[in-house]
Design a protein around this motif. Structure first.
Motif, short mmCIF file in Angstrom:
data_model
loop_
_atom_site.label_atom_id
_atom_site.label_comp_id
_atom_site.label_asym_id
_atom_site.label_seq_id
_atom_site.Cartn_x
_atom_site.Cartn_y
_atom_site.Cartn_z
N ILE A 168 0.79 -1.29 -0.08
CA ILE A 168 0.11 -0.04 -0.13
C ILE A 168 0.98 1.20 0.00
O ILE A 168 0.49 2.05 -0.84
CB ILE A 168 -0.90 -0.11 1.33
CG1 ILE A 168 -2.02 -1.17 1.02
CG2 ILE A 168 -1.64 1.23 1.37
CD1 ILE A 168 -2.59 -1.16 2.56
N ALA A 169 1.73 1.31 0.88
CA ALA A 169 2.84 2.34 0.99
C ALA A 169 3.55 2.41 -0.19
O ALA A 169 3.72 3.72 -1.10
CB ALA A 169 3.74 2.18 2.08
N GLU A 170 3.86 1.50 -0.88
CA GLU A 170 4.76 1.69 -2.29
C GLU A 170 3.88 2.23 -3.27
O GLU A 170 4.30 2.86 -4.17
CB GLU A 170 5.21 0.25 -2.60
CG GLU A 170 6.42 -0.16 -1.94
CD GLU A 170 6.99 -1.73 -2.05
OE1 GLU A 170 6.38 -2.33 -2.94
OE2 GLU A 170 7.70 -2.07 -1.40
N ASP A 171 2.53 1.68 -3.33
CA ASP A 171 1.47 2.15 -4.49
C ASP A 171 1.39 3.55 -4.38
O ASP A 171 1.09 4.51 -5.21
CB ASP A 171 0.36 1.31 -4.31
CG ASP A 171 0.27 0.03 -4.84
OD1 ASP A 171 1.71 -0.30 -5.51
OD2 ASP A 171 -0.38 -0.92 -4.64
N TYR A 172 1.41 3.90 -2.81
CA TYR A 172 1.20 5.41 -2.73
C TYR A 172 2.11 6.18 -3.42
O TYR A 172 1.91 7.36 -4.01
CB TYR A 172 0.99 5.84 -1.19
CG TYR A 172 0.73 7.13 -0.90
CD1 TYR A 172 -0.43 7.82 -1.21
CD2 TYR A 172 1.71 7.94 -0.46
CE1 TYR A 172 -0.74 9.18 -0.81
CE2 TYR A 172 1.78 9.13 -0.15
CZ TYR A 172 0.53 9.98 -0.20
OH TYR A 172 0.25 11.18 -0.03
N VAL A 173 3.46 5.85 -3.11
CA VAL A 173 4.71 6.54 -3.73
C VAL A 173 4.74 6.53 -5.19
O VAL A 173 5.06 7.51 -5.78
CB VAL A 173 6.06 5.95 -2.98
CG1 VAL A 173 7.24 6.41 -3.65
CG2 VAL A 173 5.84 6.14 -1.62
N ASN A 174 4.32 5.20 -5.68
CA ASN A 174 4.54 4.93 -7.14
C ASN A 174 3.50 5.56 -8.12
O ASN A 174 3.65 5.81 -9.22
CB ASN A 174 4.69 3.62 -7.36
CG ASN A 174 6.16 2.98 -6.55
OD1 ASN A 174 7.13 4.13 -6.58
ND2 ASN A 174 6.23 1.83 -6.30
N PHE A 175 2.42 5.69 -7.56
CA PHE A 175 1.27 5.85 -8.32
C PHE A 175 0.59 7.49 -7.91
O PHE A 175 0.04 7.77 -6.83
CB PHE A 175 0.11 5.07 -8.11
CG PHE A 175 0.52 3.95 -8.85
CD1 PHE A 175 0.24 3.50 -10.24
CD2 PHE A 175 0.77 2.85 -7.99
CE1 PHE A 175 0.60 2.22 -10.61
CE2 PHE A 175 1.13 1.45 -8.66
CZ PHE A 175 0.88 1.22 -9.76
N THR A 176 1.15 8.56 -9.15
CA THR A 176 0.49 9.82 -8.65
C THR A 176 -0.90 10.19 -8.35
O THR A 176 -1.42 10.68 -7.53
CB THR A 176 1.13 10.56 -9.84
OG1 THR A 176 2.36 10.67 -10.08
CG2 THR A 176 0.92 12.13 -9.47
N SER A 177 -1.82 9.26 -9.10
CA SER A 177 -3.22 9.29 -8.97
C SER A 177 -3.65 8.85 -7.68
O SER A 177 -4.64 9.24 -7.18
CB SER A 177 -3.98 8.70 -10.24
OG SER A 177 -3.40 7.06 -10.09
#
Length: 203
Positions: A168-177
């Motif tokens: 979840i944290a990685e997706d938050y960083v990697n996906f601007t949207s």
């Protein structure tokens, strides 16, 4: 802590007794507490800061009540959520049917919220295959259909719990949207409960 900013609001959803509170307990406090427990009423809040590629991200996790009588209240807590961990008990087929309800809710009310499906109590089905009541391939197909990540976890052993929240944290960083949601900003802990209440049916 009261002035700390939360980067990503995460909401835990699912039928009562699927082990949402246990999942949060294992992730935040690295422990598994034996029951019995009282059901969560409303929601409990806790925050944890994790590192992603050298960047510190604070996850604000709302552990919502699973009882159907609190569903309207749960909508308050998932408003503006960046991520939803929708939990089901691998030993309870009815809990997976409730997953579909929550996914529909999120799709209609929080279209920008990323969904993570989480099958709980994997330790029980690993020790006794006959206890599995939710077919992995059925859930996998559903996850692909709704473009969700899928994890099978055990709060008792810790299996895949850290991996779930790290993703979840990685997706938050990697996906601007994922970071920018119209009409919402970061959540301040002053606006939230700063106590975390233990509750329902841990595994």
């Amino acid at each position: 802590m009261s002035g700390q900013r939360v980067d990503a609001k995460v909401v835990m959803l699912g039928k009562e007794c699927v082990g949402k509170t246990s999942l949060v307990e294992r992730y935040v406090h690295h422990r598994f507490l034996m029951g019995p427990y009282q059901n969560t009423i409303g929601a409990a809040f806790v925050a944890k800061t994790v590192s992603v590629n050298g960047k510190m991200i604070t996850l604000g996790i709302w552990d919502t009540a699973g009882s159907e009588r609190y569903e309207a209240m749960s909508r308050i807590y998932y408003r503006g959520a960046r991520a939803a961990v929708v939990c089901f008990d691998l030993t309870d087929s009815s809990s997976f049917q409730r997953v579909k309800f929550w996914v529909n809710e999120l799709k209609s009310c929080e279209e920008h919220c990323r969904i993570y499906l989480c099958g709980t109590k994997s330790d029980l089905v690993e020790s006794d295959k006959s206890r599995r009541q939710v077919d992995f391939h059925d859930v996998q197909d559903f996850a692909e259909e709704i473009k969700a990540e899928l994890f099978e976890t055990s709060s008792k052993t810790g299996q895949s719990v850290d991996e779930l929240f790290q993703k979840i944290a990685e997706d938050y960083v990697n996906f601007t949207s994922f970071q920018v949601i119209p009409g919402t900003g970061n959540v301040n802990l002053r606006e939230t409960k700063d106590s975390y209440v233990n509750s329902c049916c841990h595994h």
